[in-house]
Design an enzyme around this catalytic site. Structure first.
Site, PDB file in Angstrom:
ATOM      1  CE  LYS A 521       6.307   3.024   1.179  1.00 33.82           C
ATOM      2  NZ  LYS A 521       6.728   3.994   2.195  1.00 33.82           N
ATOM      3  NE  ARG A 619       4.211   9.367   7.553  1.00 33.71           N
ATOM      4  CZ  ARG A 619       4.819   8.882   6.470  1.00 33.71           C
ATOM      5  NH1 ARG A 619       4.480   9.333   5.274  1.00 33.71           N
ATOM      6  NH2 ARG A 619       5.757   7.976   6.572  1.00 33.71           N
ATOM      7  CE1 TYR A 748     -20.087   9.133 -17.460  1.00 42.33           C
ATOM      8  CE2 TYR A 748     -17.840   8.356 -17.114  1.00 42.33           C
ATOM      9  CZ  TYR A 748     -19.196   8.095 -17.254  1.00 42.33           C
ATOM     10  OH  TYR A 748     -19.647   6.814 -17.182  1.00 42.33           O
ATOM     11  CG  MET A 796     -13.766   2.727 -13.046  1.00 43.10           C
ATOM     12  SD  MET A 796     -15.156   1.915 -12.289  1.00 43.10           S
ATOM     13  CE  MET A 796     -15.212   2.714 -10.700  1.00 43.10           C
TER      14      MET A 796
END
Ligand SMILES: *Cc1c(COP(=O)(O)O)cnc(C)c1O
Length: 830
Positions: A521, A619, A748, A796
């Protein structure tokens, strides 16, 4: 031999400090190629910078350094030359040394066939003259000075391959070598190049032919339309050659390919030479032969004499080099380089030599840059392979496109094998096909795909000389420490052989009665879902696990037919596709089950499902009491085929007691179902990696292993054995280096402020790439094999690290974010 003062003068350089050694045996650019009395050439260009390697080069014994800025390490006892541009400096020296000895240069260029052509010219000229030749071409224009370090005053000729890597190379190489003869092998046929356009490539080539003097020679492949275009501007004599092409001055015809030689007739003007032969294989190598003959003629070696040498040429290692391998099979090793043109030429050979009672096996690895990244180039090969090969085995991500195309062209799927790990390609050849003397195996791939390792593994014990030939041939082709600036700013490298080994280790652990479901996955935890899935299936996994239907469809799209369990929510509108592609879904809710059943009935095909039970994780899944009830419904849905039941552990890696409780709950669901309905599930499963390792009793008859496949420890307490190996390395490069004054904020929010003057490196990677943003100053990266702490907030796509303690960090240096560099490792677990 290189004289320090000649080098200094011709390269317009400057001594740094006191000179020491004054005579050197050679130049080296790669740390791994260093020999004692050599000069280490520092590269600093658009591909990167190797100033950082100076101290290591000195430690490994170089006696001289040529670089562009003063070394920051101790250079006592070493002669150091400073120049503006090291590669320009070495080319200037090349021109000087050729002039000093009066050696005439025969320049060989084109996209493929250079080495064999240069060798043919070299052999023919050597019958009468003393000749020098440059052996390795992988490093572009630097291969010229590197080779000329071995030039002697007695060398009348130097046969030099001009390896065009990027725009501008040719002008520099022509100026340095001032060729008397130019030989052009092949220019068209590549799907993509690094040049602005095919025309700009031709302009570049024109620099070579236009440089030639009227007494010179341009020997040209008449069959290449791009080469032909260059014939009309040169002042030199033009001599063309072609295969079966009237119009060429020299023509080979009546060509027949055999497994050990190529027979042909030769026509030159009105003369005919019939019944000729050469041990070079592949009809396209006759271009090399004719180039050699043409150059020989120019220097007074007649065709009769030239053809005699041609009859005794030896194939070069890695270029259509035949070897008797496992089981007596004929292994054709053509792994030195691979572009579309040469690969298609090899397939022509395979088609020509294969007898009806033989099996033609084509083993194909990713081609070389820049075609390496072109799926189209690989598809062209796949199309041809489908019509020639009985068996196609691909190795690598782009070679897989060839397999896909071959399948779409109707090749039998049972005889197409897509692999990513060396060992898988090898075991298909040796175990699945059991090679014999009825097999012809063509192995082809670019230098970075290292298909030579596969050839080595296929050799019979009796071919020692072949083995040593093989191991020689890659040196200089794949630079190990020379700079190779990547195209991407941040990338991962995956070791699929490690994945293969990890899956085998799991299979050994659980034994033959337990099915390994390889969980791929989320793009196989970032390792590439298709590649990992195939590798896992080759090495003992029989089921695949993904999260969503689209993930499963990606695998089906790639041609993977193994069963796939979708382990998350499957929305009803995708159920048709799931049924059509034979997926196995997870069920846990009566309304969804009803919807699935209805759709399956409409499609007219049953849908395979596994019931998921929530035994304590809270879950996805039906609670135990509901589960028993759901099974009764499930058995009544005619279009749902109940194949399995499963649960998932919440703390198999940390809380054995809770896990045992979950296991007990799970058994408490299965037992009454079997008692009351008599139904037997084909698959019962509970364990993830941690469960598989720590709770043998929880393996039932299937385990769903994810993290262990990737070689990562489930937790501090549940650890993998040393059989497992991590497969991923995540890298980036240095984008900027500078020194900030004291009190200067970084990033930042100004969360980091320098205390003193601090040297920092900016990395072009950030949280968009997956480098976590919070908390501040949370981790480290590796540069030059040392740890560098992150400072300030990760942006980012940019990040800053402190490199105060690491000397010589420069733009382009490799940075490891995850994995090993030198002796240091940053593990995924950390
Ligand atoms: C992800 C996942 C796994 C694999 O877990 P690992 O701890 O990586 O081995 C197994 N089962 C299910 C249901 C999962 O979602």
């Amino acid at each position: 031999m290189i004289n320090l003062y000649e080098l200094l003068e011709s390269a317009n350089g400057q001594l740094f400090g006191e000179p020491s050694a004054q005579l050197f045996d050679g130049f080296c650019v790669d740390l791994d190629d260093i020999q004692p009395n050599h000069i280490f050439v520092v590269l600093s260009n658009e591909h990167g910078d190797t100033h950082q390697n100076i101290s290591e080069a000195i430690a490994r014994g170089v006696k001289g350094i040529i670089c562009t800025r003063p070394p920051e390490c101790d250079t006592q006892g070493i002669s150091v030359l400073l120049v503006r541009d090291t590669s320009a400096a070495l080319l200037a020296w090349s021109r000087y040394i050729l002039g000093k000895y009066g050696t005439k240069v025969i320049a060989v260029t084109g996209f493929s066939g250079k080495s064999v052509t240069a060798d043919a010219i070299y052999q023919i000229l050597s019958s009468r003259y003393t000749v020098h030749m440059n052996l390795d071409a992988g490093i572009g224009r630097l291969s010229i000075p590197l080779s000329l370090a071995r030039l002697r005053a007695t060398h009348k000729f130097a046969v030099l391959k001009l390896n065009l890597i990027e725009q501008g190379d040719m002008g520099l190489m022509v100026e340095a070598t001032q060729p008397e003869v130019a030989v052009l092998t092949q220019l068209g046929g590549s799907q993509i190049t690094r040049f602005d356009s095919q025309d700009s490539l031709i302009d570049e080539m024109r620099l070579l032919v236009d440089y030639l003097s009227p007494s010179g020679l341009a020997a040209m492949n008449y069959d290449d339309e791009w080469v032909r275009k260059l014939a009309n501007t040169t002042r030199a004599e033009v001599r063309t050659f072609g295969l079966n092409t009237f119009g060429a001055a020299m023509m080979a015809y009546n060509v027949t390919s055999h497994s050990d030689r190529t027979d042909f007739d030769l026509r030159w003007g009105s003369e005919r030479y019939t019944g000729q032969s050469t041990p070079l294989l592949g009809a396209y190598h006759l271009y090399s032969v004719m180039a050699g003959l043409s150059v020989g003629l120019h220097f007074g070696i007649n065709l009769q004499a030239g053809l005699e040498i041609v009859r005794n040429l030896r194939p070069l290692p890695g270029r259509m080099y035949p070897i008797r391998g496992a089981g007596g099979a004929l292994i054709m090793n053509d792994t030195y380089s691979a572009n579309t043109r040469s690969t298609l030429g090899d397939l022509d050979w395979l088609e020509a030599v294969k007898r009806d009672d033989q099996r033609a096996i084509f083993v194909f690895g990713d081609m070389e840059p820049p075609e390496a990244n072109s799926s189209r180039s690989h598809e062209v090969v796949g199309e041809r392979a489908a019509s020639v090969a009985d068996v196609l085995i691909t190795r690598g991500t782009n070679a897989a496109f060839a397999a896909r195309t071959a399948l779409s062209k109707g090749m039998n799927p049972e005889q197409v094998h897509v692999t990513y790990a060396d060992r898988d390609a090898l075991s298909i050849l040796t175990e699945h096909y059991a090679l014999s003397d009825k097999d012809v195996v063509l192995v082809k791939g670019g230098p970075y795909s290292r298909m030579d390792t596969l050839v080595r593994a296929l050799l019979d014990g009796n071919s020692d000389s072949d083995v040593s030939q093989l191991s020689q041939r890659q040196s200089g082709v794949v630079p190990s420490s020379a700079p190779v600036m990547p195209d991407r700013l941040s990338w991962v490298e995956i070791d699929y052989d490690a994945i293969a080994g990890n899956v085998r280790a799991i299979k050994r652990l659980v034994g033959p009665d337990v099915v390994v479901n390889a969980v791929v996955k989320s793009d196989a935890y970032g390792h590439g879902a298709v590649m990992v899935a195939r590798t896992a299936l080759f090495n003992g996994a029989d089921y695949l696990g993904v999260s969503s239907i689209p993930e499963a469809l990606e695998l089906r799209e790639a041609g993977i037919v193994a069963p796939i369990l979708v382990m998350n929510f499957s929305p009803p509108h995708l159920i048709r596709q799931a049924i059509q592609h034979d997926l196995t879904l997870t069920v846990y809710d009566i309304d969804l089950m009803r919807a699935y059943d209805r759709i399956a009935r409409e499609v007219g095909k049953r849908l395979r499902v596994h019931l998921k039970v929530d035994t304590g994780m809270g879950r996805l899944g039906a609670l135990p009491e509901e589960a028993i009830d759901l099974v009764r419904h499930l058995l009544n849905f005619r279009y749902l085929e109940t194949e399995g039941i499963y649960t998932h552990f919440s703390c198999a890696d940390s809380d054995p007691e809770y896990t045992r409780l979950q296991l007990e709950n799970f058994r408490g669901v299965i037992r009454p179902i079997q008692a009351t309905t008599g139904f037997k599930f084909k698959y019962i499963h509970a364990s993830n990696s941690a469960g598989t390792l720590a709770f043998p009793e929880g393996r039932f008859n299937m385990v769903r292993t994810g993290i262990a496949i990737y070689g990562m420890h489930p937790s501090d307490t549940v650890q993998l054995s040393p059989d497992f190996k991590p497969a991923i390395t995540w890298k980036t490069t240095v984008a900027q280096v500078k020194t900030l004054p004291p009190g200067h904020p970084v990033g930042y929010g100004n969360t980091y402020v320098t205390r003193h003057s601090e040297r920092i490196a900016v990395l072009p990677v950030g949280y968009a790439d997956g480098l976590r943003r919070a908390p501040n100053n949370w981790g480290e990266v590796l540069i030059h094999g040392r740890r560098a702490p992150l400072i300030g907030r990760v942006s980012m796509e940019k990040t800053v690290v402190s490199v105060d303690h690491i000397p010589n960090v420069a733009i382009g240096d490799e940075v490891v974010l995850l994995g090993r560099q030198g002796q240091e490792t940053i593990t995924a677990e950390a």
